[in-house]
Design an enzyme around this catalytic site. Structure first.
Site, PDB file in Angstrom:
ATOM      1  N   CYS A   5       1.706  19.997  -1.070  1.00 30.41           N
ATOM      2  CA  CYS A   5       1.790  18.719  -0.359  1.00 30.41           C
ATOM      3  C   CYS A   5       3.262  18.374  -0.166  1.00 30.41           C
ATOM      4  O   CYS A   5       4.000  18.180  -1.141  1.00 30.41           O
ATOM      5  CB  CYS A   5       1.075  17.616  -1.138  1.00 30.41           C
ATOM      6  SG  CYS A   5       1.380  15.987  -0.416  1.00 30.41           S
ATOM      7  N   CYS A   8       4.312  15.059  -1.767  1.00 32.25           N
ATOM      8  CA  CYS A   8       4.440  15.168  -3.222  1.00 32.25           C
ATOM      9  C   CYS A   8       5.755  15.846  -3.571  1.00 32.25           C
ATOM     10  O   CYS A   8       6.439  15.451  -4.527  1.00 32.25           O
ATOM     11  CB  CYS A   8       3.289  15.985  -3.811  1.00 32.25           C
ATOM     12  SG  CYS A   8       1.736  15.088  -3.991  1.00 32.25           S
ATOM     13  N   HIS A  47      -0.668  11.258  -5.712  1.00 36.77           N
ATOM     14  CA  HIS A  47      -1.268  11.816  -4.503  1.00 36.77           C
ATOM     15  C   HIS A  47      -2.620  11.192  -4.191  1.00 36.77           C
ATOM     16  O   HIS A  47      -3.498  11.106  -5.049  1.00 36.77           O
ATOM     17  CB  HIS A  47      -1.449  13.334  -4.638  1.00 36.77           C
ATOM     18  CG  HIS A  47      -1.977  13.969  -3.390  1.00 36.77           C
ATOM     19  ND1 HIS A  47      -1.169  14.314  -2.334  1.00 36.77           N
ATOM     20  CD2 HIS A  47      -3.242  14.274  -3.011  1.00 36.77           C
ATOM     21  CE1 HIS A  47      -1.906  14.822  -1.362  1.00 36.77           C
ATOM     22  NE2 HIS A  47      -3.173  14.802  -1.745  1.00 36.77           N
ATOM     23  N   HIS A 102       0.462   7.579   3.612  1.00 39.11           N
ATOM     24  CA  HIS A 102       1.804   7.053   3.911  1.00 39.11           C
ATOM     25  C   HIS A 102       1.694   5.871   4.858  1.00 39.11           C
ATOM     26  O   HIS A 102       0.813   5.828   5.715  1.00 39.11           O
ATOM     27  CB  HIS A 102       2.717   8.134   4.492  1.00 39.11           C
ATOM     28  CG  HIS A 102       2.116   8.911   5.630  1.00 39.11           C
ATOM     29  ND1 HIS A 102       1.207   9.931   5.422  1.00 39.11           N
ATOM     30  CD2 HIS A 102       2.283   8.824   6.968  1.00 39.11           C
ATOM     31  CE1 HIS A 102       0.849  10.433   6.587  1.00 39.11           C
ATOM     32  NE2 HIS A 102       1.474   9.771   7.558  1.00 39.11           N
TER      33      HIS A 102
HETATM   34  P1  AMP Z   1       1.198  11.056  10.379  1.00 41.71           P
HETATM   35  O1  AMP Z   1       1.148  11.725  11.701  1.00 41.71           O
HETATM   36  O2  AMP Z   1       0.764   9.623  10.376  1.00 41.71           O
HETATM   37  O3  AMP Z   1       0.516  11.872   9.302  1.00 41.71           O
HETATM   38  O4  AMP Z   1       2.737  10.969   9.990  1.00 41.71           O
HETATM   39  C1  AMP Z   1       3.425  11.982   9.356  1.00 41.71           C
HETATM   40  C2  AMP Z   1       4.874  11.713   9.585  1.00 41.71           C
HETATM   41  O5  AMP Z   1       5.623  12.459   8.659  1.00 41.71           O
HETATM   42  C3  AMP Z   1       5.385  12.096  10.980  1.00 41.71           C
HETATM   43  O6  AMP Z   1       5.922  10.940  11.611  1.00 41.71           O
HETATM   44  C4  AMP Z   1       6.444  13.151  10.684  1.00 41.71           C
HETATM   45  O7  AMP Z   1       7.539  13.063  11.551  1.00 41.71           O
HETATM   46  C5  AMP Z   1       6.817  12.842   9.251  1.00 41.71           C
HETATM   47  N1  AMP Z   1       7.325  13.946   8.467  1.00 41.71           N
HETATM   48  C6  AMP Z   1       6.766  15.163   8.313  1.00 41.71           C
HETATM   49  N2  AMP Z   1       7.503  15.903   7.462  1.00 41.71           N
HETATM   50  C7  AMP Z   1       8.535  15.119   7.073  1.00 41.71           C
HETATM   51  C8  AMP Z   1       9.642  15.310   6.191  1.00 41.71           C
HETATM   52  N3  AMP Z   1       9.839  16.465   5.547  1.00 41.71           N
HETATM   53  N4  AMP Z   1      10.523  14.290   6.040  1.00 41.71           N
HETATM   54  C9  AMP Z   1      10.342  13.132   6.696  1.00 41.71           C
HETATM   55  N5  AMP Z   1       9.311  12.887   7.519  1.00 41.71           N
HETATM   56  C10 AMP Z   1       8.419  13.872   7.723  1.00 41.71           C
END
Ligand code: AMP
Length: 116
Positions: A5, A8, A47, A102
């Site tokens: 994850c 995580c 988580h 999130h």
């Molecule tokens: P969701 O589509 O609501 O699941 O949002 C996931 C979000 O996580 C997206 O806006 C991605 O740009 C962001 N994301 C994915 N990986 C990372 C990371 N390593 N650091 C920061 N943001 C991330």
């Protein structure tokens, strides 16, 4: 901590992120692909794959994030005066791509409604 994850691993400092807040229960960091001038994600350290996985014993962490972390962060990030949006994408139709609960905080521009 759930295996493989990414959030995580961010909470555990195994992979880097631009952290803007941390306490014993939650972490907040800048989104890698910002959709607004300010785009931060707040996650519980524990988580849970999505809102659907929350249990009654998670009331305290959910309230902590909603009632304390998000308002404090919004003020700290300069979003309180203009307002902001909080989004919790859930499941496939909800557009959730990372399966660790999130809260998106989006601000710094005028938001549209309905969302796409
Ligand atoms: P969701 O589509 O609501 O699941 O949002 C996931 C979000 O996580 C997206 O806006 C991605 O740009 C962001 N994301 C994915 N990986 C990372 C990371 N390593 N650091 C920061 N943001 C991330």
């Amino acid at each position: 901590m759930a295996e493989n994850c990414i959030f995580c691993r961010i909470a555990g400092k195994e992979i880097p992120a631009d952290l803007v807040y941390e306490d014993d229960q939650a972490v907040a960091f800048k989104d890698l692909e910002p959709q607004a001038p300010m785009h931060v994600l707040v996650i519980p350290k524990k988580h849970a794959a999505s809102l659907l996985e929350l249990q009654p014993e998670d009331n305290a962490i959910a309230a902590h994030i909603l009632c304390e972390v998000i308002p404090a962060l919004a003020r700290k990030l300069g979003l309180a005066a203009g307002g902001f949006r909080v989004v919790v994408n859930t499941g496939e139709d909800g557009g959730q791509s990372v399966r660790h609960l999130h809260f998106h905080i989006l601000g710094g521009r005028s938001m549209q409604w309905p969302p796409g």
